[in-house]
Design a protein around this motif. Sequence first.
Motif, PDB file in Angstrom:
ATOM      1  N   SER A 126       0.834  -1.202   0.000  1.00 45.01           N
ATOM      2  CA  SER A 126       0.000   0.000   0.000  1.00 45.01           C
ATOM      3  C   SER A 126       0.869   1.253   0.000  1.00 45.01           C
ATOM      4  O   SER A 126       0.511   2.268  -0.614  1.00 45.01           O
ATOM      5  N   GLN A 127       1.997   1.196   0.705  1.00 46.06           N
ATOM      6  CA  GLN A 127       2.910   2.334   0.689  1.00 46.06           C
ATOM      7  C   GLN A 127       3.435   2.590  -0.720  1.00 46.06           C
ATOM      8  O   GLN A 127       3.450   3.732  -1.206  1.00 46.06           O
ATOM      9  N   LEU A 128       3.854   1.527  -1.399  1.00 41.33           N
ATOM     10  CA  LEU A 128       4.369   1.672  -2.759  1.00 41.33           C
ATOM     11  C   LEU A 128       3.268   2.133  -3.708  1.00 41.33           C
ATOM     12  O   LEU A 128       3.504   2.935  -4.614  1.00 41.33           O
ATOM     13  N   GLY A 129       2.055   1.632  -3.487  1.00 42.68           N
ATOM     14  CA  GLY A 129       0.937   2.025  -4.331  1.00 42.68           C
ATOM     15  C   GLY A 129       0.645   3.510  -4.252  1.00 42.68           C
ATOM     16  O   GLY A 129       0.229   4.126  -5.232  1.00 42.68           O
ATOM     17  N   ALA A 130       0.874   4.105  -3.080  1.00 49.25           N
ATOM     18  CA  ALA A 130       0.636   5.540  -2.920  1.00 49.25           C
ATOM     19  C   ALA A 130       1.591   6.349  -3.790  1.00 49.25           C
ATOM     20  O   ALA A 130       1.247   7.438  -4.265  1.00 49.25           O
ATOM     21  N   GLU A 143      -1.257  -2.109 -17.753  1.00 46.63           N
ATOM     22  CA  GLU A 143       0.186  -2.266 -17.758  1.00 46.63           C
ATOM     23  C   GLU A 143       0.881  -1.007 -17.259  1.00 46.63           C
ATOM     24  O   GLU A 143       1.897  -1.079 -16.577  1.00 46.63           O
ATOM     25  N   ALA A 144       0.301   0.158 -17.572  1.00 42.25           N
ATOM     26  CA  ALA A 144       0.895   1.405 -17.094  1.00 42.25           C
ATOM     27  C   ALA A 144       0.864   1.476 -15.568  1.00 42.25           C
ATOM     28  O   ALA A 144       1.815   1.957 -14.934  1.00 42.25           O
ATOM     29  N   VAL A 145      -0.221   0.988 -14.989  1.00 38.21           N
ATOM     30  CA  VAL A 145      -0.338   0.965 -13.530  1.00 38.21           C
ATOM     31  C   VAL A 145       0.691   0.013 -12.929  1.00 38.21           C
ATOM     32  O   VAL A 145       1.398   0.348 -11.967  1.00 38.21           O
ATOM     33  N   ASP A 146       0.788  -1.191 -13.505  1.00 37.68           N
ATOM     34  CA  ASP A 146       1.737  -2.179 -12.993  1.00 37.68           C
ATOM     35  C   ASP A 146       3.179  -1.714 -13.172  1.00 37.68           C
ATOM     36  O   ASP A 146       4.041  -1.949 -12.315  1.00 37.68           O
ATOM     37  N   ALA A 147       3.447  -1.048 -14.298  1.00 32.00           N
ATOM     38  CA  ALA A 147       4.801  -0.556 -14.546  1.00 32.00           C
ATOM     39  C   ALA A 147       5.184   0.513 -13.522  1.00 32.00           C
ATOM     40  O   ALA A 147       6.327   0.548 -13.038  1.00 32.00           O
ATOM     41  N   ALA A 148       4.250   1.385 -13.184  1.00 33.47           N
ATOM     42  CA  ALA A 148       4.519   2.418 -12.184  1.00 33.47           C
ATOM     43  C   ALA A 148       4.797   1.795 -10.818  1.00 33.47           C
ATOM     44  O   ALA A 148       5.650   2.277 -10.067  1.00 33.47           O
ATOM     45  N   PHE A 149       4.094   0.708 -10.519  1.00 28.50           N
ATOM     46  CA  PHE A 149       4.327   0.024  -9.246  1.00 28.50           C
ATOM     47  C   PHE A 149       5.723  -0.604  -9.233  1.00 28.50           C
ATOM     48  O   PHE A 149       6.440  -0.520  -8.229  1.00 28.50           O
ATOM     49  N   ARG A 150       6.136  -1.195 -10.350  1.00 29.38           N
ATOM     50  CA  ARG A 150       7.476  -1.782 -10.422  1.00 29.38           C
ATOM     51  C   ARG A 150       8.548  -0.701 -10.276  1.00 29.38           C
ATOM     52  O   ARG A 150       9.581  -0.924  -9.627  1.00 29.38           O
ATOM     53  N   ARG A 155      12.701   1.941  -7.019  1.00 30.01           N
ATOM     54  CA  ARG A 155      13.141   3.199  -6.408  1.00 30.01           C
ATOM     55  C   ARG A 155      13.503   3.027  -4.945  1.00 30.01           C
ATOM     56  O   ARG A 155      14.536   3.529  -4.482  1.00 30.01           O
ATOM     57  N   PHE A 156      12.656   2.301  -4.212  1.00 29.06           N
ATOM     58  CA  PHE A 156      12.867   2.193  -2.768  1.00 29.06           C
ATOM     59  C   PHE A 156      13.575   0.906  -2.357  1.00 29.06           C
ATOM     60  O   PHE A 156      14.033   0.814  -1.222  1.00 29.06           O
ATOM     61  N   GLY A 157      13.656  -0.062  -3.262  1.00 28.01           N
ATOM     62  CA  GLY A 157      14.356  -1.298  -2.940  1.00 28.01           C
ATOM     63  C   GLY A 157      13.832  -1.938  -1.670  1.00 28.01           C
ATOM     64  O   GLY A 157      12.620  -2.072  -1.483  1.00 28.01           O
ATOM     65  N   ASP A 158      14.747  -2.273  -0.766  1.00 30.95           N
ATOM     66  CA  ASP A 158      14.367  -2.870   0.517  1.00 30.95           C
ATOM     67  C   ASP A 158      14.320  -1.837   1.635  1.00 30.95           C
ATOM     68  O   ASP A 158      14.120  -2.181   2.804  1.00 30.95           O
ATOM     69  N   GLY A 159      14.509  -0.584   1.286  1.00 30.09           N
ATOM     70  CA  GLY A 159      14.543   0.456   2.305  1.00 30.09           C
ATOM     71  C   GLY A 159      13.160   0.931   2.695  1.00 30.09           C
ATOM     72  O   GLY A 159      12.139   0.510   2.130  1.00 30.09           O
ATOM     73  N   PRO A 160      13.101   1.849   3.648  1.00 25.12           N
ATOM     74  CA  PRO A 160      11.803   2.379   4.091  1.00 25.12           C
ATOM     75  C   PRO A 160      11.141   3.194   2.988  1.00 25.12           C
ATOM     76  O   PRO A 160      11.806   3.789   2.139  1.00 25.12           O
ATOM     77  N   VAL A 161       9.810   3.225   3.021  1.00 22.44           N
ATOM     78  CA  VAL A 161       9.037   3.987   2.048  1.00 22.44           C
ATOM     79  C   VAL A 161       8.406   5.166   2.792  1.00 22.44           C
ATOM     80  O   VAL A 161       7.524   4.966   3.629  1.00 22.44           O
ATOM     81  N   PRO A 162       8.823   6.381   2.504  1.00 20.66           N
ATOM     82  CA  PRO A 162       8.246   7.538   3.196  1.00 20.66           C
ATOM     83  C   PRO A 162       6.876   7.895   2.627  1.00 20.66           C
ATOM     84  O   PRO A 162       6.515   7.478   1.523  1.00 20.66           O
ATOM     85  N   ALA A 163       6.124   8.650   3.371  1.00 15.51           N
ATOM     86  CA  ALA A 163       4.828   9.112   2.883  1.00 15.51           C
ATOM     87  C   ALA A 163       5.054  10.118   1.763  1.00 15.51           C
ATOM     88  O   ALA A 163       5.848  11.049   1.917  1.00 15.51           O
TER      89      ALA A 163
END
Length: 208
Positions: A126-130, A143-150, A155-163
Amino acid sequence: MRRDYTAREALLEPGMAADWTTQFGAWFIEASGFALPEPNAMIVASATPAGHPSARTVLLKEYDARGFVFFSNYESRKGSELSANPYASLVFPWFPMQRQVIVVGAVERVSRAETEEYFSSRPRGSQLGAWASPQSTIVPDREAVDAAFRQAQERFGDGPVPAPPHWGGFRVVPETVEFWQGRSSRLHDRLRYRRTEEGPWVLERLAP
């Protein structure tokens, strides 16, 4: 076991809590115990400055005497409308219980600290989806939605996802909170807490 709500007792003023917060809490506990799929689901109705309405279902995340809080993309349709016309109505549609709670009030953004605290509790997806979704905008395909999620995952890898800066909470500050309970012959009970100009809340009955 579910209660039989077809012959419920009347909703009378002496049985109501002294304030809407306590009354809502009591009803919310009952709704949560009624095995509803999403007892915290509520319809949020907003409007443009020109008065064009729109509505959607979101999830209540917290409430207290200050109001009802939900979170969203500030640049979405509802976010844009609430920023331009900061007034909304909420409806909790607890249909199987023959109950509704209807809220009307001004809208304000919660503090950034509150947004970040809640965002950190969300599932990582959900964090990545935001970050991935430009909510309410037109996209060419799935596909555009899925590509943006990838891309957000990379971008954030295994690190924290900020708001995201464009994402946060809204608080609906009630002016009225109506408790609606179904009765036979369409003689429903409607008891409304209303904030007066002097400050105190009053409880009043509305005709069904």
